[in-house]
Design an enzyme around this catalytic site. Structure first.
Site, PDB file in Angstrom:
ATOM      1  N   HIS B  42       0.821  -1.200   0.000  1.00 47.32           N
ATOM      2  CA  HIS B  42       0.000   0.000   0.000  1.00 47.32           C
ATOM      3  C   HIS B  42       0.864   1.265   0.000  1.00 47.32           C
ATOM      4  CE1 HIS B  42      -3.993   1.732   0.686  1.00 47.32           C
ATOM      5  NE2 HIS B  42      -3.360   2.669   1.350  1.00 47.32           N
ATOM      6  N   HIS B  88     -10.766   2.462  -1.444  1.00 47.74           N
ATOM      7  CA  HIS B  88     -10.988   2.079  -0.052  1.00 47.74           C
ATOM      8  C   HIS B  88     -11.783   0.780  -0.049  1.00 47.74           C
ATOM      9  CE1 HIS B  88     -10.702   4.080   4.111  1.00 47.74           C
ATOM     10  NE2 HIS B  88      -9.510   3.907   3.602  1.00 47.74           N
TER      11      HIS B  88
END
Lengths: 222, 705
Positions: B42, B88
């Site tokens: 990430h 998300h």
């Protein structure tokens, strides 16, 4: 030249549009008024803009209605000063008892954002003199708590005093008597759920909102 | 013991050994936590970096390309736009309301961090089958979360898309794009350059929420992931609104040197990245960090992903003025450290040094290189398209998504000229003659069938939608949603998609200025289709604002551009795509619009001509008489064709000759005209306009009302 004051609460978000309409479209002076101020500057009309003052925590408008600035605003109203409350600003006005009734959760409980048609019920006010009585206009709404409620006798009194100014053609939120905007008995405090400060030129699909601001200017300058 | 900790941190033994080798000792627990966050997929893009280098990133309008909190392009010499899309997905799969809400909050912070006022967000949503109650629960939660956060924070939600495919059943995609506008002088970056400059923490107090969020997003969604619901952050849009106003005021007064939000990996990534980019070190005193919970240890403080927090590096001497602004907005803040010349991150807690690591090791993780290889044969089932025009109207995937976008404030800031619901949104830029076109699109099915051509097609579709507004696509932001990067098939899909995007963008001469990669989008039994989500921003002046629906009766209805063929997205062979043709058709439509020769313009992609006809009727109350179906086609085959490079336009009879003169006869196919009250096709299909509107309005909404 007349000057408008726009009250900023933490969480207000329609103040930029309001200030833009006043300064760039109707070309009048405008000042920001901070919610913690204890005195009002020299202004001829006060706008409580839309948004989520204090995050709408507790109830929309509830915390804002206890801000220090509300005390001088109440005195200003008593002395006949003009106040316009839009959306969250309308909610603050009812919480502050400057207008009767309350704005509760929309029927259907969801946020509603769309253009809606309104009927001008009363054009004999400082805020709506440039409309014809009975005229149908279009303005955007964007709220979750716009369902106007008041006990029957209060609504009867509003009607008797010509306090009903704008009504919905297709009621979007469950408001009693399709109420979208009202004035107080003295006709110097106007609260409405639709957003006139988002409808001031043809490119935005409607300029009906501009006529509310122009009506105020007309009233103050004549 | 160490194995358990590594498992908890989602950190491999190989990586651990590499850390020991790099620093020449066993890391302390806080140090290990910081490595696990900074080396997570990430934060580090360690699997994708080498592929992303293929994107074109330069352009005359590019002010800031990838590598900052957001990309920035020029609108005029004085006015810039900052924008970025981010995923998300994992948080939304586990807790849809808060997952989506904090997704909105996170991307908005990336924008005002650049000194820009956020003026618009768009959402790309991909879910499983709508007939499943789980999907409806997820969709309802995501929409409510976006509505809750976006409306309250005061940023209008102006567009997006919602699609359904079984591959997203366990792992829905929630990608949010935000756009902000800024004056040239207010542009700020996340580079700390001055030693002894103070590090100031602003916003929410730090709690244990969101712990391991970055490593959570770097693993697949199995039962353990669901148990990590505690990792999900909780959003407070009111606090974020205060952060926007305070930050923009601080930037306006030129009081800071660098700024970054505390997003994934919170205090760790913001401090390491700002100091690291400037070639500096940073010293932090964790005793000063405002905490929400008791007994938090340095490991937790450094890795918390509590929302609505910013880290700024003040200009020396500006600290007092910054604090005055923060107090005015009643925000919590604390001076928690300073920039140093050490090149290291040094962290103190209770007077003890709990971390001392060189920045370079944290910022340069070993690359994770899985060889891309296609090892799954065609697995996608051909689903024959629904060729019944009337029942198609009842299909929720086809139907109006008004139920969704009416829950979002889309008119705040009075810029919205063409509203949501039309494939692309048009905003005006106040005080200028300029407009902004925005769209956010994905189509995972196309990329599953052919990742290269599918990715090229997404670029064609997305830019086509911007050109339908009459303005030129200027730059893109991309969110690349894929499965597990340790799987060679996933990396083959990824590599092919990136190549396809890069190839099309080079032909169009459009740069990528920001983006995000989301891997590990897998559930227990399903893996998502490869899904690049593309946000396109167009800018420019407009001489005519094209309508997105019918305008008058008796106008000619025209299919403009490329040839209509029997090509459908539901087939296993994608519609052919000629980028040269696509580019020239887009140029032509922009010319026609700016010469006021067309009244309404809609780009044709999913749902073919038919969907655009229905939309036109839905938004206008004007009907259509379709009477010129080309030979060799049934009405259904023709109207549902999803061939590339086409627009549905209406033209007044007076102007049709001018249009054919400019565009050439072969690009103009008159198929009918606008009429009152009815939608008829070859006199067979015949529905009242009011009926069409009613069905189209309810086909999706009925699942939720």
């Amino acid at each position: 030249m007349i000057k408008f004051g726009v009250v900023i609460f933490p969480g207000s978000n329609c103040e930029l549009d309001t200030i833009y309409v006043i300064s760039e479209i109707i070309k009048r002076d405008v000042v920001k008024i901070w919610h913690k101020d204890k005195y009002l500057p020299d202004v001829q009309c006060i706008v409580l803009p839309g948004g989520f003052a204090f995050g709408d925590y507790l109830r929309p408008g509830a915390i804002a209605s206890h801000s220090p600035i509300m005390q001088p605003i109440k005195e200003y109203v008593k002395s006949g000063g003009l106040v316009l409350g839009v959306c969250n600003g309308f909610q603050v006005l009812t919480e502050a008892d400057l207008l009767p009734g309350a704005l509760i959760r929309n029927i259907g409980t969801r946020f509603v954002s769309k253009k809606i048609k309104l009927k001008v019920e009363n054009n004999n006010t400082p805020f709506t003199s440039l409309f014809n009585k009975g005229e149908i206009i279009e303005l955007p709404i964007a709220h979750k708590d716009g369902n106007y409620y008041a006990p029957g006798e209060v609504i009867n009194e509003i009607k008797a005093n010509n306090g009903l100014v704008l009504s919905y053609i297709d009621n979007p939120n469950g408001s009693a008597e399709n109420i979208a905007g009202i004035v107080n008995k003295q006709c110097n405090v106007f609260g409405l759920m639709p957003h006139p400060e988002r409808a001031y030129e043809e490119i935005l699909g409607s300029d009906a909102g501009l006529r509310i601001f122009s009506s105020i200017v007309n009233y103050l300058e004549s | 013991m160490i194995e358990e900790i590594l498992k908890e941190l989602n950190f491999s033994k190989n990586d651990y050994d590499k850390v020991v080798e790099l620093i020449g000792r066993e890391p302390l627990i806080t140090e290990l936590g910081i490595f696990s966050a900074m080396w997570s997929e990430h934060c580090s893009y360690r699997s994708s970096k080498i592929f992303l280098d293929k994107f074109p990133r330069e352009g005359e309008n590019v002010i800031q390309g990838p590598g900052e909190n957001a990309g920035v392009i020029k609108v005029t010499d004085e006015i810039y736009l900052a924008f970025k899309v981010e995923s998300h997905n994992h948080p939304s799969a586990v807790e849809p309301f808060q997952g989506a809400a904090t997704g909105v909050g996170g991307i908005i912070r990336d924008i005002f961090t650049m000194g820009a006022r956020p003026i618009a967000t768009l959402d790309s949503l991909n879910f499983g089958d709508l007939n499943s109650s789980k999907t409806r629960y997820l969709l309802n939660g995501v929409v409510e979360g976006i509505s809750f956060y976006g409306n309250c924070v005061g940023v209008p939600t102006v567009g997006g898309e919602t699609h359904f495919d079984p591959s997203y059943t366990e792992n829905p995609l929630v990608n949010v794009m935000c756009v902000g506008i800024l004056q040239k002088n207010n542009l700020r970056k996340s580079i700390a350059k001055t030693s002894k400059a103070k590090v100031i923490y602003i916003g929410a107090k730090t709690g244990r929420d969101g712990l391991h969020g970055a490593s959570f997003a770097s693993g697949i969604l199995d039962d353990n992931a669901i148990k990590r619901r505690g990792s999900i952050q909780v959003g407070d849009p009111f606090l974020e609104k205060l952060l926007i106003e305070a930050t923009l005021e601080i930037i306006e007064k030129d009081l800071i040197e660098a700024i970054q939000d505390m997003g994934a990996a919170g205090l760790t990534s913001s401090s390491v990245e700002m100091a690291g980019k400037g070639g500096k070190g940073i010293k932090l005193d964790l005793d000063k960090v405002p905490l929400r919970e008791t007994d938090m240890i340095p490991f937790e403080i450094m890795l918390s992903e509590s929302q609505e927090r910013m880290l700024i590096i003040s200009k020396i001497g500006a600290e007092k003025e910054i604090k005055d602004i923060l107090e005015k907005w009643e925000l919590d803040y604390a001076e928690i450290g300073e920039i140093t010349d050490s090149g290291c991150i040094e962290i103190y807690f209770n007077g003890e040094c709990v971390c001392n690591l060189p920045m370079e090791h944290l910022l340069n993780p070993p690359l994770n290189l899985t060889h891309p290889e296609k090892n799954i044969k065609e697995q996608i089932k051909e689903s024959p398209p629904n060729f019944d025009l009337e029942t198609l109207l009842y299909d929720p995937a086809f139907g109006s998504k008004r139920w969704i976008y009416e829950q979002y404030d889309s008119t705040l800031f009075s810029n919205t000229v063409i509203p949501p619901g039309n494939g692309a949104t048009l905003l005006r830029v106040k005080g200028t003659d300029n407009f902004i076109g925005l769209t956010l699109n994905s189509n995972g099915r196309l990329c599953m069938i052919d990742p290269f051509l599918g990715a090229e097609t997404i670029i064609a579709i997305s830019t086509r939608r911007i050109s339908a507004l009459g303005i030129k696509p200027a730059a893109i932001t991309d969110c690349l949603n894929f499965g597990n990067p340790n799987d060679s098939q996933t990396m083959w899909e990824f590599s092919e998609c990136v190549n396809g995007l890069a190839s099309a963008l080079k032909d169009f001469n459009i740069p990528v200025v920001s983006g995000n990669v989301s891997f590990y989008n897998e559930g227990k039994t399903t893996r998502i289709n490869p899904t690049p989500t593309i946000g396109v921003v167009g800018t420019g002046e407009l001489k005519y604002i094209p309508s997105n629906h019918f305008v008058d009766f008796d106008d000619l209805i025209v299919v403009f551009g490329g040839e209509t063929k029997k090509e459908y997205f539901d087939f296993n062979v994608l519609p052919a795509l000629s980028l040269d043709l696509e580019i020239s058709v887009q140029e032509l439509i922009r010319t026609l619009i700016n010469n006021c020769l067309v009244k309404s313009v809609q780009s044709i992609d999913r749902g073919g001509i038919y969907l655009q006809l229905v939309r036109s009727i839905y938004d206008s109350d004007i009907g259509a008489k379709i009477e010129n179906i080309p030979p060799g086609f049934s009405a259904e085959e023709f109207l549902l064709s999803e061939s590339n490079s086409r627009y549905l336009v209406t033209i007044s009879t007076d102007n049709i000759d001018k249009v054919t003169n400019i565009a050439g006869n072969e690009k103009v196919l008159i198929i009918g005209k606008t009429i009152k009250d009815y939608f008829t096709i070859n006199d067979k299909f015949n529905l009242r306009v009011s009926e069409i509107k009613d069905i189209y309005e309810r086909s999706f909404r009925r699942f939720f009302d």
